[in-house]
Motif scaffolding. Structure first.
Motif, PDB file in Angstrom:
ATOM      1  N   ILE A  87      23.001 -76.023 -25.271  1.00  0.00           N
ATOM      2  CA  ILE A  87      22.836 -76.797 -24.034  1.00  0.00           C
ATOM      3  C   ILE A  87      22.059 -75.993 -23.006  1.00  0.00           C
ATOM      4  CG2 ILE A  87      24.080 -77.780 -22.063  1.00  0.00           C
ATOM      5  CD1 ILE A  87      26.300 -78.568 -24.046  1.00  0.00           C
ATOM      6  N   ALA A  88      22.364 -74.706 -22.892  1.00  0.00           N
ATOM      7  CA  ALA A  88      21.673 -73.852 -21.918  1.00  0.00           C
ATOM      8  C   ALA A  88      20.188 -73.744 -22.238  1.00  0.00           C
ATOM      9  CB  ALA A  88      22.311 -72.461 -21.886  1.00  0.00           C
ATOM     10  N   ILE A  89      19.841 -73.597 -23.526  1.00  0.00           N
ATOM     11  CA  ILE A  89      18.419 -73.539 -23.903  1.00  0.00           C
ATOM     12  C   ILE A  89      17.722 -74.839 -23.515  1.00  0.00           C
ATOM     13  CG2 ILE A  89      16.797 -73.372 -25.832  1.00  0.00           C
ATOM     14  CD1 ILE A  89      18.921 -71.698 -27.310  1.00  0.00           C
ATOM     15  N   ALA A  90      18.395 -75.971 -23.778  1.00  0.00           N
ATOM     16  CA  ALA A  90      17.807 -77.277 -23.458  1.00  0.00           C
ATOM     17  C   ALA A  90      17.583 -77.423 -21.961  1.00  0.00           C
ATOM     18  CB  ALA A  90      18.711 -78.393 -23.976  1.00  0.00           C
ATOM     19  N   GLU A  91      18.535 -76.970 -21.159  1.00  0.00           N
ATOM     20  CA  GLU A  91      18.430 -77.131 -19.706  1.00  0.00           C
ATOM     21  C   GLU A  91      17.453 -76.138 -19.085  1.00  0.00           C
ATOM     22  OE1 GLU A  91      22.926 -78.949 -18.949  1.00  0.00           O
ATOM     23  OE2 GLU A  91      22.491 -76.866 -18.417  1.00  0.00           O
ATOM     24  N   GLU A  92      17.411 -74.917 -19.621  1.00  0.00           N
ATOM     25  CA  GLU A  92      16.523 -73.890 -19.062  1.00  0.00           C
ATOM     26  C   GLU A  92      15.130 -73.926 -19.676  1.00  0.00           C
ATOM     27  OE1 GLU A  92      17.256 -72.082 -16.558  1.00  0.00           O
ATOM     28  OE2 GLU A  92      19.414 -72.533 -16.427  1.00  0.00           O
ATOM     29  N   LYS A  93      15.021 -74.612 -20.851  1.00  0.00           N
ATOM     30  CA  LYS A  93      13.756 -74.684 -21.591  1.00  0.00           C
ATOM     31  C   LYS A  93      13.239 -73.294 -21.978  1.00  0.00           C
ATOM     32  CE  LYS A  93      12.020 -79.097 -19.813  1.00  0.00           C
ATOM     33  NZ  LYS A  93      13.275 -79.597 -19.334  1.00  0.00           N
ATOM     34  N   SER A  94      14.178 -72.363 -22.128  1.00  0.00           N
ATOM     35  CA  SER A  94      13.795 -70.986 -22.433  1.00  0.00           C
ATOM     36  C   SER A  94      15.013 -70.233 -22.960  1.00  0.00           C
ATOM     37  CB  SER A  94      13.258 -70.291 -21.177  1.00  0.00           C
ATOM     38  OG  SER A  94      13.263 -68.895 -21.306  1.00  0.00           O
ATOM     39  N   ILE A  95      14.804 -69.467 -24.039  1.00  0.00           N
ATOM     40  CA  ILE A  95      15.903 -68.646 -24.555  1.00  0.00           C
ATOM     41  C   ILE A  95      16.217 -67.505 -23.601  1.00  0.00           C
ATOM     42  CG2 ILE A  95      16.532 -67.012 -26.390  1.00  0.00           C
ATOM     43  CD1 ILE A  95      15.173 -68.837 -28.380  1.00  0.00           C
ATOM     44  N   SER A  96      15.189 -66.909 -23.020  1.00  0.00           N
ATOM     45  CA  SER A  96      15.424 -65.777 -22.109  1.00  0.00           C
ATOM     46  C   SER A  96      16.170 -66.226 -20.856  1.00  0.00           C
ATOM     47  CB  SER A  96      14.098 -65.113 -21.729  1.00  0.00           C
ATOM     48  OG  SER A  96      13.246 -66.023 -21.060  1.00  0.00           O
ATOM     49  N   ARG A  97      15.766 -67.368 -20.294  1.00  0.00           N
ATOM     50  CA  ARG A  97      16.463 -67.852 -19.095  1.00  0.00           C
ATOM     51  C   ARG A  97      17.893 -68.288 -19.429  1.00  0.00           C
ATOM     52  NH1 ARG A  97      11.279 -70.102 -17.886  1.00  0.00           N
ATOM     53  NH2 ARG A  97      11.900 -72.164 -18.643  1.00  0.00           N
ATOM     54  N   ALA A  98      18.082 -68.865 -20.616  1.00  0.00           N
ATOM     55  CA  ALA A  98      19.438 -69.235 -21.045  1.00  0.00           C
ATOM     56  C   ALA A  98      20.297 -67.986 -21.194  1.00  0.00           C
ATOM     57  CB  ALA A  98      19.378 -70.003 -22.355  1.00  0.00           C
ATOM     58  N   ALA A  99      19.707 -66.918 -21.747  1.00  0.00           N
ATOM     59  CA  ALA A  99      20.447 -65.665 -21.906  1.00  0.00           C
ATOM     60  C   ALA A  99      20.844 -65.078 -20.558  1.00  0.00           C
ATOM     61  CB  ALA A  99      19.613 -64.670 -22.701  1.00  0.00           C
ATOM     62  N   ASP A 100      19.910 -65.103 -19.596  1.00  0.00           N
ATOM     63  CA  ASP A 100      20.212 -64.591 -18.251  1.00  0.00           C
ATOM     64  C   ASP A 100      21.326 -65.392 -17.603  1.00  0.00           C
ATOM     65  OD1 ASP A 100      18.270 -62.676 -18.528  1.00  0.00           O
ATOM     66  OD2 ASP A 100      16.722 -63.801 -17.446  1.00  0.00           O
ATOM     67  N   ARG A 101      21.278 -66.707 -17.766  1.00  0.00           N
ATOM     68  CA  ARG A 101      22.273 -67.576 -17.154  1.00  0.00           C
ATOM     69  C   ARG A 101      23.665 -67.335 -17.739  1.00  0.00           C
ATOM     70  NH1 ARG A 101      21.694 -74.119 -17.728  1.00  0.00           N
ATOM     71  NH2 ARG A 101      23.770 -74.461 -18.586  1.00  0.00           N
ATOM     72  N   LEU A 102      23.727 -67.101 -19.049  1.00  0.00           N
ATOM     73  CA  LEU A 102      25.020 -66.936 -19.716  1.00  0.00           C
ATOM     74  C   LEU A 102      25.455 -65.477 -19.813  1.00  0.00           C
ATOM     75  CD1 LEU A 102      24.491 -69.493 -22.633  1.00  0.00           C
ATOM     76  CD2 LEU A 102      25.771 -69.840 -20.517  1.00  0.00           C
ATOM     77  N   LEU A 103      24.585 -64.564 -19.338  1.00  0.00           N
ATOM     78  CA  LEU A 103      24.891 -63.130 -19.343  1.00  0.00           C
ATOM     79  C   LEU A 103      25.119 -62.615 -20.763  1.00  0.00           C
ATOM     80  CD1 LEU A 103      27.300 -62.959 -16.252  1.00  0.00           C
ATOM     81  CD2 LEU A 103      24.815 -62.582 -16.323  1.00  0.00           C
ATOM     82  N   VAL A 104      24.259 -63.044 -21.681  1.00  0.00           N
ATOM     83  CA  VAL A 104      24.292 -62.553 -23.058  1.00  0.00           C
ATOM     84  C   VAL A 104      22.878 -62.125 -23.438  1.00  0.00           C
ATOM     85  CG1 VAL A 104      26.231 -64.015 -23.729  1.00  0.00           C
ATOM     86  CG2 VAL A 104      23.902 -64.862 -24.013  1.00  0.00           C
ATOM     87  N   SER A 105      22.747 -61.477 -24.589  1.00  0.00           N
ATOM     88  CA  SER A 105      21.432 -61.004 -25.018  1.00  0.00           C
ATOM     89  C   SER A 105      20.628 -62.144 -25.644  1.00  0.00           C
ATOM     90  CB  SER A 105      21.577 -59.864 -26.024  1.00  0.00           C
ATOM     91  OG  SER A 105      22.137 -60.336 -27.239  1.00  0.00           O
ATOM     92  N   GLN A 106      19.296 -62.029 -25.542  1.00  0.00           N
ATOM     93  CA  GLN A 106      18.439 -63.020 -26.167  1.00  0.00           C
ATOM     94  C   GLN A 106      18.639 -63.089 -27.686  1.00  0.00           C
ATOM     95  OE1 GLN A 106      14.277 -63.158 -24.946  1.00  0.00           O
ATOM     96  NE2 GLN A 106      14.796 -62.078 -23.039  1.00  0.00           N
TER      97      GLN A 106
END
Length: 295
Positions: free
Chosen positions: A10-29
Motif C-alpha cells: 500500500i505504501a509503494i502504491a501511495e508513494e509511487k516509490s520504493i525509497s519513499r515508502a521505505a522512508d515513510r515506514l522507517l525500513v530499508s529499501q
C-alpha cells in the motif's frame, strides 16, 4: 496473516516509490523490495510498472491494493474491538458473516442472544469465506457463517445451515426475462450485457468464474462489488446483471432470479476452529443460528 506485507505494498502504491515508502515506514529499501518480489512471484504477475521514475500500479496491482486495504481495515477494526473489550471487562464473541447470507441476524438472532447473555458482546465482521477461514484458523475469530462447496476442512469444523443456489439476476424490465421464464436461461443472449461481479478474492467470484468459463464470450465487467445487496440494488436499477444467492430474492424487489442451466448449488455452514472450546455463549449462538435458519 502478514499485515506488514500489505502495509508495504500500500505504501509503494501511495508513494509511487520504493525509497519513499521505505522512508515513510522507517525500513530499508531492500526489505520492501524483497517483500514486493515475493508477492509478485507468488501471484505470478507484476503489481507495479516503472514509468518516468515512478511505480505505477498494474491492473493486478489495483486489485491487490484494494483487497489489501479492505483486509487492513478489517484487521484494524478487530484490534479496536479488542481494546474496547478490555476496557469494558465484558466477554466477546467475534463473529464473521455476509449480511446477504444472514439478512435477519441483527433483528432476530442478536436480540435473542442478548437476552440470554447480556454481558457477552458479539463483535461482527462483514467478511467473505476467504477472510473468515483465515481469521478462524489464526484464532482471530470464534465463529463464522460462510458459503462453501467443501464437505470438510482440515482446520475447521463445518455445521450445515442450509443449501443455497447462485442464480442469474436480471432487472424486471430486461427483455430476456420472458424468454428465460419460458425456455430457461441462455447466457449467450447476454454477451453484450454489463456484468456486476464479486471481488476477485471472494468465494462467489470463484463460482462466477466457473459459470462464465462455459460461455462462448468474455463478459463485459461493469464493476466488481463486495456487497451482494449492493449488487442486487444495481440490478434492480437496471445498471447490469449479476449472480446472486437465492436468499437475496426476498430483499430484491424489481429483480428476477433464474436458475442456471447447470444449477450452481453451494452450502451455507457455521464454521469454527477444530481447536476452539465451545463456551456456553458460543453454543447458544450456534443454536440460535440453527433455529433461525431458513427451511
Amino acid at each position: 496473516m502478514n499485515t506488514q506485507t500489505l502495509e508495504y505494498i500500500i505504501a509503494i502504491a501511495e508513494e509511487k516509490s520504493i525509497s519513499r515508502a521505505a522512508d515513510r515506514l522507517l525500513v530499508s529499501q531492500p526489505a520492501i523490495s524483497r517483500q514486493l518480489k515475493r508477492v509478485e512471484e507468488r501471484l505470478g504477475t507484476k503489481l507495479f510498472l516503472r514509468e518516468r521514475g515512478e511505480m505505477i500500479l498494474t491492473d493486478a496491482g489495483k486489485i491487490y491494493v484494494n483487497g489489501a486495504r479492505s483486509v487492513q481495515s478489517i484487521y484494524e477494526h478487530a484490534l479496536e474491538e479488542i481494546r474496547k473489550l478490555e476496557q469494558s471487562g465484558k466477554r466477546q464473541i467475534t463473529f464473521i458473516y455476509n449480511n446477504a447470507l444472514l439478512p435477519d441476524f441483527s433483528v432476530d438472532i442478536l436480540s435473542e442472544f442478548r437476552k440470554l447473555h447480556p454481558n457477552t458482546r458479539i463483535s461482527t465482521i462483514d467478511g467473505n469465506a476467504s477472510i473468515a477461514k483465515d481469521y478462524l484458523s489464526n484464532g482471530m475469530a470464534d465463529l463464522a457463517v460462510i458459503a462453501t462447496r467443501e464437505a470438510s476442512h482440515t482446520m475447521l469444523e463445518f455445521m450445515p445451515l442450509r443449501d443455497e443456489e447462485l442464480m442469474l439476476a436480471l432487472p424486471a424490465s430486461h427483455p430476456a426475462v420472458s424468454s428465460f421464464e419460458k425456455h430457461g436461461v441462455d447466457l449467450s443472449l447476454l454477451r453484450d450485457e454489463p456484468f456486476i461481479l464479486n471481488q476477485q478474492n471472494s468465494y462467489f467470484r470463484s463460482l462466477e468464474r466457473e459459470i462464465l468459463s462455459h460461455c462462448s464470450f468474455t463478459p463485459d465487467v461493469l464493476c466488481e462489488i463486495r456487497d451482494l445487496n449492493a449488487s442486487s440494488n444495481m440490478v434492480t436499477n437496471g445498471k447490469g446483471i449479476a449472480f446472486l444467492p437465492r436468499s437475496v430474492y426476498d430483499h430484491a424487489e424489481g429483480c428476477h432470479l433464474f436458475s442456471l442451466p447447470e444449477p450452481m448449488i453451494f452450502h451455507v455452514v457455521i464454521a469454527y476452529s477444530k481447536g476452539i472450546i465451545l463456551t456456553g455463549p458460543i453454543r447458544d449462538l450456534i443454536m440460535l443460528l440453527l433455529k433461525n435458519a431458513p427451511q
